[in-house]
Scaffold this motif. Structure first.
Motif, PDB file in Angstrom:
ATOM      1  N   ALA A  30       0.827  -1.205   0.000  1.00 17.53           N
ATOM      2  CA  ALA A  30       0.000   0.000   0.000  1.00 17.53           C
ATOM      3  C   ALA A  30       0.864   1.258   0.000  1.00 17.53           C
ATOM      4  O   ALA A  30       1.932   1.298   0.621  1.00 17.53           O
ATOM      5  CB  ALA A  30      -0.910   0.000   1.222  1.00 17.53           C
ATOM      6  N   TRP A  73      -3.853   5.051   0.928  1.00 17.09           N
ATOM      7  CA  TRP A  73      -4.622   4.008   0.253  1.00 17.09           C
ATOM      8  C   TRP A  73      -5.392   3.172   1.277  1.00 17.09           C
ATOM      9  O   TRP A  73      -5.001   3.086   2.441  1.00 17.09           O
ATOM     10  CB  TRP A  73      -3.689   3.104  -0.552  1.00 17.09           C
ATOM     11  CG  TRP A  73      -3.153   3.735  -1.804  1.00 17.09           C
ATOM     12  CD1 TRP A  73      -2.761   5.034  -1.970  1.00 17.09           C
ATOM     13  CD2 TRP A  73      -2.932   3.087  -3.059  1.00 17.09           C
ATOM     14  NE1 TRP A  73      -2.310   5.242  -3.245  1.00 17.09           N
ATOM     15  CE2 TRP A  73      -2.394   4.058  -3.942  1.00 17.09           C
ATOM     16  CE3 TRP A  73      -3.119   1.785  -3.515  1.00 17.09           C
ATOM     17  CZ2 TRP A  73      -2.063   3.762  -5.254  1.00 17.09           C
ATOM     18  CZ3 TRP A  73      -2.780   1.491  -4.822  1.00 17.09           C
ATOM     19  CH2 TRP A  73      -2.265   2.466  -5.689  1.00 17.09           C
ATOM     20  N   GLN A 115      -6.135  -0.281  -2.168  1.00 16.49           N
ATOM     21  CA  GLN A 115      -6.936   0.392  -3.178  1.00 16.49           C
ATOM     22  C   GLN A 115      -6.762   1.908  -3.101  1.00 16.49           C
ATOM     23  O   GLN A 115      -6.719   2.489  -2.022  1.00 16.49           O
ATOM     24  CB  GLN A 115      -8.406   0.025  -3.020  1.00 16.49           C
ATOM     25  CG  GLN A 115      -8.674  -1.471  -3.113  1.00 16.49           C
ATOM     26  CD  GLN A 115     -10.129  -1.787  -3.259  1.00 16.49           C
ATOM     27  OE1 GLN A 115     -10.736  -1.557  -4.301  1.00 16.49           O
ATOM     28  NE2 GLN A 115     -10.733  -2.331  -2.203  1.00 16.49           N
ATOM     29  N   LYS A 116      -6.723   2.519  -4.267  1.00 19.22           N
ATOM     30  CA  LYS A 116      -6.460   3.951  -4.384  1.00 19.22           C
ATOM     31  C   LYS A 116      -7.756   4.745  -4.511  1.00 19.22           C
ATOM     32  O   LYS A 116      -8.616   4.419  -5.326  1.00 19.22           O
ATOM     33  CB  LYS A 116      -5.581   4.209  -5.612  1.00 19.22           C
ATOM     34  CG  LYS A 116      -5.264   5.680  -5.854  1.00 19.22           C
ATOM     35  CD  LYS A 116      -4.482   5.841  -7.152  1.00 19.22           C
ATOM     36  CE  LYS A 116      -4.177   7.308  -7.439  1.00 19.22           C
ATOM     37  NZ  LYS A 116      -3.453   7.463  -8.730  1.00 19.22           N
ATOM     38  N   THR A 117      -7.894   5.807  -3.724  1.00 19.31           N
ATOM     39  CA  THR A 117      -9.021   6.723  -3.870  1.00 19.31           C
ATOM     40  C   THR A 117      -8.643   7.824  -4.853  1.00 19.31           C
ATOM     41  O   THR A 117      -7.514   8.320  -4.849  1.00 19.31           O
ATOM     42  CB  THR A 117      -9.415   7.355  -2.527  1.00 19.31           C
ATOM     43  OG1 THR A 117      -8.307   8.111  -2.017  1.00 19.31           O
ATOM     44  CG2 THR A 117      -9.810   6.298  -1.515  1.00 19.31           C
ATOM     45  N   SER A 118      -9.599   8.189  -5.686  1.00 16.97           N
ATOM     46  CA  SER A 118      -9.377   9.238  -6.674  1.00 16.97           C
ATOM     47  C   SER A 118     -10.666  10.025  -6.834  1.00 16.97           C
ATOM     48  O   SER A 118     -11.587   9.588  -7.524  1.00 16.97           O
ATOM     49  CB  SER A 118      -8.947   8.628  -8.015  1.00 16.97           C
ATOM     50  OG  SER A 118      -8.769   9.615  -8.995  1.00 16.97           O
ATOM     51  N   ILE A 154     -12.946   4.910  -6.309  1.00 15.01           N
ATOM     52  CA  ILE A 154     -11.796   4.099  -5.917  1.00 15.01           C
ATOM     53  C   ILE A 154     -11.408   3.301  -7.152  1.00 15.01           C
ATOM     54  O   ILE A 154     -12.184   2.501  -7.661  1.00 15.01           O
ATOM     55  CB  ILE A 154     -12.125   3.196  -4.726  1.00 15.01           C
ATOM     56  CG1 ILE A 154     -12.354   4.062  -3.480  1.00 15.01           C
ATOM     57  CG2 ILE A 154     -11.003   2.190  -4.478  1.00 15.01           C
ATOM     58  CD1 ILE A 154     -12.747   3.300  -2.243  1.00 15.01           C
ATOM     59  N   GLY A 181      -7.771   1.699  -9.104  1.00 16.40           N
ATOM     60  CA  GLY A 181      -6.344   1.424  -9.029  1.00 16.40           C
ATOM     61  C   GLY A 181      -6.041   0.631  -7.768  1.00 16.40           C
ATOM     62  O   GLY A 181      -6.623   0.882  -6.707  1.00 16.40           O
ATOM     63  N   ARG A 212      -2.911  -2.108  -5.678  1.00 15.14           N
ATOM     64  CA  ARG A 212      -1.593  -2.737  -5.581  1.00 15.14           C
ATOM     65  C   ARG A 212      -1.739  -4.037  -4.803  1.00 15.14           C
ATOM     66  O   ARG A 212      -2.587  -4.154  -3.906  1.00 15.14           O
ATOM     67  CB  ARG A 212      -0.598  -1.801  -4.874  1.00 15.14           C
ATOM     68  CG  ARG A 212      -0.190  -0.615  -5.720  1.00 15.14           C
ATOM     69  CD  ARG A 212       0.582   0.414  -4.922  1.00 15.14           C
ATOM     70  NE  ARG A 212       1.869  -0.080  -4.444  1.00 15.14           N
ATOM     71  CZ  ARG A 212       3.002  -0.029  -5.132  1.00 15.14           C
ATOM     72  NH1 ARG A 212       3.014   0.489  -6.364  1.00 15.14           N
ATOM     73  NH2 ARG A 212       4.129  -0.484  -4.629  1.00 15.14           N
TER      74      ARG A 212
END
Length: 265
Positions: A38, A42, A106-109, A113, A115, A117
């Motif tokens: 992470a 994330w 998980q990526k917040t945008s 959410i 993206g 890894r």
């Protein structure tokens, strides 16, 4: 200490992860994963995600001020579960081995959410039905933990949440032919039911066969859950929304199915 270079996979676990991520990207066109742990900010199970969830909730409030708490809670849930659900299905049907899903970061945008890894690690290999049972059970455990997290910052009832998770799996079930080409409608339907059984979601929705006017048959989703998008976008309902009259729902799904078949031909 020398930083690990994932471009030159050093172990079989690295190789397997690289292949899984590449497969996820190629068969969907929208999954965006990378190897590794992470990054700051994330979401990852096992850490304190309270600040992240509250920030995400506040963004939804600002963007959709009239939608209300139920919509914001549902959006948290569906955002956090869509990537694990897709990755689980792709791992089973296109990759042939299942990673430890709970290690996904998980990526917040903005209001989404998108993206992820995943660190290298052992992957479970077995026959198709065993893979579904393993991935389905892991995904349900992950879902229960995510639901508990969400309920520390806002209220989301268990049954509506599970019905929405079922809806996600039904949508993925409709795509299984893209992950595992050559499936018949009957086999596609059977595999989707195996997923629901493995996740303890039997009875919360299903796929059904729809006869088209030209004699062709297609699978469509018969949902019990509602994403509540109509609260943010008044008068707008998904084609498969169960809040519609059944005749209207089937007509909309029939038209969508014909358009998709014609586009693919």
């Amino acid at each position: 200490m020398t930083a690990r270079n994932y471009l030159f996979a050093a172990t079989q676990e690295d190789v397997a992860l690289t292949r899984l991520l590449a497969t996820a990207a190629s068969v969907t066109g929208f999954m965006s994963g990378a190897p590794g742990g992470a990054l700051p900010g994330w979401h990852v199970l096992g850490q304190d995600n309270t600040a992240l969830l509250r920030t995400f909730y506040a963004r939804l409030e600002q963007t959709y001020p009239h939608a209300g708490q139920p919509f914001y809670a549902v959006r948290l849930w569906t955002n956090l579960m869509w990537q694990p659900a897709y990755l689980a299905a792709i791992a089973v049907h296109a990759h042939g081995a299942v990673p430890e899903l709970s290690r996904m970061a998980q990526k917040t945008s903005g209001n989404d959410i998108n993206g992820f890894r995943l660190p290298p690690g052992p992957q479970y290999s077995a026959g198709l039905e065993s893979l579904i049972r393993r991935a389905g059970a892991d995904l349900r455990i992950m879902a229960d933990r995510v639901l508990a997290e969400i309920n520390t910052v806002t209220k989301l009832k268990r049954v509506p949440a599970l019905r929405l998770l079922t809806d996600r799996m039904l949508g993925i079930g409709l795509r299984l032919g893209k992950f595992q080409p050559g499936l018949s409608i009957a086999e596609q339907h059977r595999l989707c039911r195996l997923w629901l059984e493995a996740m303890g979601l039997t009875g919360q929705g299903d796929l059904e066969v729809l006869d088209l006017h030209d004699g062709r048959q297609v699978l469509i989703s018969a949902r019990k859950g509602c994403c509540l998008d109509y609260l943010a976008f008044p008068g707008t309902y998904c084609a498969s929304c169960p809040k519609q009259d059944d005749t209207l729902r089937l007509d909309r799904q029939r038209r969508d199915a014909i358009a998709e078949l014609d586009a693919a031909s």
